[in-house]
Design a protein around this motif. Structure first.
Motif, PDB file in Angstrom:
ATOM      1  N   LEU A  60       0.862  -1.180   0.000  1.00 21.85           N
ATOM      2  CA  LEU A  60       0.000   0.000   0.000  1.00 21.85           C
ATOM      3  C   LEU A  60       0.899   1.231   0.000  1.00 21.85           C
ATOM      4  O   LEU A  60       1.679   1.445   0.926  1.00 21.85           O
ATOM      5  CB  LEU A  60      -0.901  -0.009   1.240  1.00 21.85           C
ATOM      6  CG  LEU A  60      -1.932   1.107   1.369  1.00 21.85           C
ATOM      7  CD1 LEU A  60      -2.937   1.048   0.222  1.00 21.85           C
ATOM      8  CD2 LEU A  60      -2.659   1.019   2.702  1.00 21.85           C
ATOM      9  N   THR A  61       0.787   2.039  -1.057  1.00 24.17           N
ATOM     10  CA  THR A  61       1.681   3.180  -1.203  1.00 24.17           C
ATOM     11  C   THR A  61       0.900   4.382  -1.711  1.00 24.17           C
ATOM     12  O   THR A  61      -0.341   4.352  -1.737  1.00 24.17           O
ATOM     13  CB  THR A  61       2.861   2.805  -2.125  1.00 24.17           C
ATOM     14  OG1 THR A  61       3.814   3.857  -2.136  1.00 24.17           O
ATOM     15  CG2 THR A  61       2.389   2.495  -3.535  1.00 24.17           C
ATOM     16  N   PHE A  62       1.604   5.437  -2.108  1.00 28.47           N
ATOM     17  CA  PHE A  62       0.950   6.717  -2.391  1.00 28.47           C
ATOM     18  C   PHE A  62       1.548   7.368  -3.633  1.00 28.47           C
ATOM     19  O   PHE A  62       2.753   7.323  -3.860  1.00 28.47           O
ATOM     20  CB  PHE A  62       1.108   7.666  -1.196  1.00 28.47           C
ATOM     21  CG  PHE A  62       0.855   6.999   0.126  1.00 28.47           C
ATOM     22  CD1 PHE A  62      -0.432   6.768   0.564  1.00 28.47           C
ATOM     23  CD2 PHE A  62       1.913   6.555   0.903  1.00 28.47           C
ATOM     24  CE1 PHE A  62      -0.669   6.119   1.766  1.00 28.47           C
ATOM     25  CE2 PHE A  62       1.694   5.916   2.115  1.00 28.47           C
ATOM     26  CZ  PHE A  62       0.398   5.687   2.540  1.00 28.47           C
ATOM     27  N   GLU A  63       0.692   7.999  -4.424  1.00 29.63           N
ATOM     28  CA  GLU A  63       1.112   8.779  -5.582  1.00 29.63           C
ATOM     29  C   GLU A  63       0.252  10.042  -5.648  1.00 29.63           C
ATOM     30  O   GLU A  63      -0.959   9.958  -5.442  1.00 29.63           O
ATOM     31  CB  GLU A  63       0.940   7.980  -6.882  1.00 29.63           C
ATOM     32  CG  GLU A  63       1.944   6.855  -7.081  1.00 29.63           C
ATOM     33  CD  GLU A  63       3.344   7.345  -7.375  1.00 29.63           C
ATOM     34  OE1 GLU A  63       3.489   8.522  -7.793  1.00 29.63           O
ATOM     35  OE2 GLU A  63       4.289   6.573  -7.190  1.00 29.63           O
ATOM     36  N   PRO A  64       0.844  11.207  -5.953  1.00 25.11           N
ATOM     37  CA  PRO A  64       2.275  11.415  -6.150  1.00 25.11           C
ATOM     38  C   PRO A  64       3.023  11.391  -4.818  1.00 25.11           C
ATOM     39  O   PRO A  64       2.414  11.211  -3.760  1.00 25.11           O
ATOM     40  CB  PRO A  64       2.327  12.805  -6.781  1.00 25.11           C
ATOM     41  CG  PRO A  64       1.152  13.510  -6.188  1.00 25.11           C
ATOM     42  CD  PRO A  64       0.076  12.457  -6.075  1.00 25.11           C
ATOM     43  N   HIS A  65       4.322  11.599  -4.878  1.00 23.16           N
ATOM     44  CA  HIS A  65       5.124  11.657  -3.664  1.00 23.16           C
ATOM     45  C   HIS A  65       4.599  12.789  -2.779  1.00 23.16           C
ATOM     46  O   HIS A  65       4.317  13.886  -3.270  1.00 23.16           O
ATOM     47  CB  HIS A  65       6.585  11.923  -4.032  1.00 23.16           C
ATOM     48  CG  HIS A  65       7.550  11.702  -2.912  1.00 23.16           C
ATOM     49  ND1 HIS A  65       7.623  12.554  -1.823  1.00 23.16           N
ATOM     50  CD2 HIS A  65       8.478  10.739  -2.702  1.00 23.16           C
ATOM     51  CE1 HIS A  65       8.561  12.116  -0.997  1.00 23.16           C
ATOM     52  NE2 HIS A  65       9.089  11.020  -1.507  1.00 23.16           N
ATOM     53  N   PRO A  66       4.410  12.549  -1.469  1.00 21.31           N
ATOM     54  CA  PRO A  66       3.860  13.592  -0.593  1.00 21.31           C
ATOM     55  C   PRO A  66       4.582  14.929  -0.671  1.00 21.31           C
ATOM     56  O   PRO A  66       3.949  15.987  -0.576  1.00 21.31           O
ATOM     57  CB  PRO A  66       3.995  12.974   0.803  1.00 21.31           C
ATOM     58  CG  PRO A  66       3.870  11.500   0.549  1.00 21.31           C
ATOM     59  CD  PRO A  66       4.576  11.265  -0.760  1.00 21.31           C
ATOM     60  N   ARG A  67       5.894  14.924  -0.875  1.00 21.30           N
ATOM     61  CA  ARG A  67       6.611  16.190  -0.945  1.00 21.30           C
ATOM     62  C   ARG A  67       6.189  17.014  -2.152  1.00 21.30           C
ATOM     63  O   ARG A  67       6.298  18.250  -2.143  1.00 21.30           O
ATOM     64  CB  ARG A  67       8.120  15.938  -0.964  1.00 21.30           C
ATOM     65  CG  ARG A  67       8.691  15.717   0.434  1.00 21.30           C
ATOM     66  CD  ARG A  67      10.120  15.241   0.412  1.00 21.30           C
ATOM     67  NE  ARG A  67      10.997  16.056  -0.409  1.00 21.30           N
ATOM     68  CZ  ARG A  67      12.262  15.732  -0.671  1.00 21.30           C
ATOM     69  NH1 ARG A  67      12.766  14.594  -0.190  1.00 21.30           N
ATOM     70  NH2 ARG A  67      13.017  16.513  -1.405  1.00 21.30           N
ATOM     71  N   THR A  68       5.692  16.361  -3.196  1.00 17.91           N
ATOM     72  CA  THR A  68       5.207  17.086  -4.360  1.00 17.91           C
ATOM     73  C   THR A  68       3.975  17.907  -4.004  1.00 17.91           C
ATOM     74  O   THR A  68       3.778  19.010  -4.517  1.00 17.91           O
ATOM     75  CB  THR A  68       4.877  16.105  -5.497  1.00 17.91           C
ATOM     76  OG1 THR A  68       6.065  15.387  -5.844  1.00 17.91           O
ATOM     77  CG2 THR A  68       4.361  16.820  -6.723  1.00 17.91           C
ATOM     78  N   LEU A  69       3.136  17.377  -3.112  1.00 18.67           N
ATOM     79  CA  LEU A  69       1.949  18.109  -2.671  1.00 18.67           C
ATOM     80  C   LEU A  69       2.322  19.252  -1.741  1.00 18.67           C
ATOM     81  O   LEU A  69       1.834  20.376  -1.888  1.00 18.67           O
ATOM     82  CB  LEU A  69       0.992  17.145  -1.951  1.00 18.67           C
ATOM     83  CG  LEU A  69      -0.256  17.785  -1.337  1.00 18.67           C
ATOM     84  CD1 LEU A  69      -1.180  18.311  -2.419  1.00 18.67           C
ATOM     85  CD2 LEU A  69      -0.995  16.782  -0.450  1.00 18.67           C
ATOM     86  N   LEU A  94       5.592  -9.860  -4.098  1.00 20.86           N
ATOM     87  CA  LEU A  94       4.289  -9.400  -3.634  1.00 20.86           C
ATOM     88  C   LEU A  94       3.207  -9.789  -4.623  1.00 20.86           C
ATOM     89  O   LEU A  94       3.463  -9.983  -5.812  1.00 20.86           O
ATOM     90  CB  LEU A  94       4.306  -7.892  -3.412  1.00 20.86           C
ATOM     91  CG  LEU A  94       4.958  -7.495  -2.077  1.00 20.86           C
ATOM     92  CD1 LEU A  94       6.394  -7.075  -2.288  1.00 20.86           C
ATOM     93  CD2 LEU A  94       4.177  -6.420  -1.363  1.00 20.86           C
ATOM     94  N   ASP A  95       1.986  -9.876  -4.126  1.00 22.86           N
ATOM     95  CA  ASP A  95       0.863 -10.277  -4.958  1.00 22.86           C
ATOM     96  C   ASP A  95       0.153  -9.098  -5.602  1.00 22.86           C
ATOM     97  O   ASP A  95      -0.580  -9.280  -6.581  1.00 22.86           O
ATOM     98  CB  ASP A  95      -0.154 -11.062  -4.120  1.00 22.86           C
ATOM     99  CG  ASP A  95       0.451 -12.342  -3.559  1.00 22.86           C
ATOM    100  OD1 ASP A  95       0.664 -13.285  -4.339  1.00 22.86           O
ATOM    101  OD2 ASP A  95       0.732 -12.389  -2.343  1.00 22.86           O
ATOM    102  N   GLY A  96       0.329  -7.912  -5.045  1.00 28.02           N
ATOM    103  CA  GLY A  96      -0.347  -6.760  -5.605  1.00 28.02           C
ATOM    104  C   GLY A  96       0.118  -5.476  -4.969  1.00 28.02           C
ATOM    105  O   GLY A  96       0.848  -5.468  -3.972  1.00 28.02           O
ATOM    106  N   MET A  97      -0.325  -4.377  -5.563  1.00 30.44           N
ATOM    107  CA  MET A  97       0.074  -3.050  -5.113  1.00 30.44           C
ATOM    108  C   MET A  97      -1.096  -2.101  -5.303  1.00 30.44           C
ATOM    109  O   MET A  97      -1.778  -2.129  -6.328  1.00 30.44           O
ATOM    110  CB  MET A  97       1.286  -2.604  -5.927  1.00 30.44           C
ATOM    111  CG  MET A  97       1.661  -1.150  -5.820  1.00 30.44           C
ATOM    112  SD  MET A  97       3.199  -0.888  -6.758  1.00 30.44           S
ATOM    113  CE  MET A  97       2.926   0.771  -7.354  1.00 30.44           C
TER     114      MET A  97
END
Length: 330
Positions: A60-69, A94-97
């Motif tokens: 479980l991750t995030f886009e865009p990079h928080p610093r971009t916001l 891993l099985d998924g993202m």
């Protein structure tokens, strides 16, 4: 290292309910820009736990990079954008993202809401694994300890993975890798990653200067946020069919010709063919020298001959840095 998943599900910016197969999984949480050795410790723990319990392992991750916001005027030099991150995650087994949209609404969520809405309601996570420096929620008030306390109170097992260091005792971090790439220190950056840094792009038409010099090139533009050092590199070039080709590359503004916008130009050894509009990947093996202006084209060609000999020698004897790197390009 675990066996790669037979199939990999990649979901970006989900607006609909997540697949049922993702529910009841072991979930590794983090920004994971770099997918370096420290991140790999978190992700490999998730895979091991999932395989031991018969569950799926999800990143479980995030886009865009928080610093971009938070700092739009200073966009972060991305190491592994979404597609690259997914490629490494799959190679790790891993099985998924799932990449969640990191916007103002998401950043303003309370830590409790993130846990109850995403981890419990949407993912029904059985186990959560995060790094020692993972923070979440409004103003980053959600700490690893907070995640462990609240998660376990709600029936989710939580493991916090300690900091991973290199032989000097310093933390393995994306910041160090970015700085190394800015400095042209490719070997240290690659050691921290555990595989050689790579990036993707689409081959574009150029001025055909290399062809006139006997060194035709496949040209790519890098993102504006790239701070990769300009200069000449020994590289491998990966085509869309998965084939790997040795090459030498120049990144910069072509001071012998136009001093124009930055372009990454790859001369692929012993290759003939049309690559225009093909999406490709470039793997950085070594930084050879700075970009220069020479006293005439003959001097430039002589230097290009020298660069090619040096690049061929480096690539001929290069061994994979890890089992992960072998899996990435197998």
């Amino acid at each position: 290292m675990m066996t790669p998943a037979a199939s990999f599900i990649d979901i970006r910016h989900p607006e609909q309910p997540l697949p049922d197969s993702f529910k009841g999984s072991v979930v590794a949480i983090g920004n994971f820009d770099g997918m370096h050795r420290g991140h790999q410790a978190v992700l490999e723990d998730a895979v091991k736990e999932a395989r031991a319990t018969g569950l799926k392992a999800i990143m479980l991750t995030f886009e865009p990079h928080p610093r971009t916001l938070f700092r739009p005027n200073r966009p972060v030099f991305r190491l592994t954008p979404h597609e690259e991150k997914a490629l490494v995650a799959k190679a790790l087994g891993l099985d998924g993202m799932v990449s969640l949209t990191f916007d103002e609404a998401f950043a303003s969520q309370s830590p409790d809401l993130f846990i109850t809405d995403m981890l419990i309601s949407k993912l029904n996570a059985r186990k959560v694994i995060a790094g020692y420096d993972f923070h979440f929620g409004k103003d980053r008030v959600g700490t690893p300890d907070y995640l462990k306390e609240k998660g376990e109170a709600l029936g989710i097992g939580v493991t916090i993975v300690d900091m991973k260091t290199d032989r000097s005792g310093d933390a393995v971090s994306s910041t160090r890798i970015r700085q190394a790439l800015e400095d042209g220190a490719i070997a240290p950056a690659n050691r921290l990653l555990g595989y050689r840094h790579f990036f993707s792009g689409v081959v574009i038409h150029g001025a055909k200067n290399g062809r006139k010099l006997g060194y035709p090139t496949a040209n790519m533009t890098l993102p504006e946020n790239s701070r990769l050092r300009e200069g000449v590199y020994a590289v491998k070039f990966v085509r869309k069919d998965g084939s790997l080709h040795d090459g030498v590359a120049s990144f910069g503004r072509r001071p012998m010709f136009d001093n124009g916008p930055r372009v990454f130009e790859v001369h692929i050894f012993d290759f003939e063919g049309n690559l225009y509009d093909e999406e490709v990947r470039v793997i950085l093996y070594s930084y050879l020298r700075e970009e220069m202006k020479f006293d005439g084209l003959d001097a430039l060609i002589n230097q290009m001959d020298t660069d090619s000999v040096q690049a061929r020698a480096i690539l001929r004897y290069a061994e994979p840095l890890s089992e992960l790197e072998t899996r990435l390009w197998d």
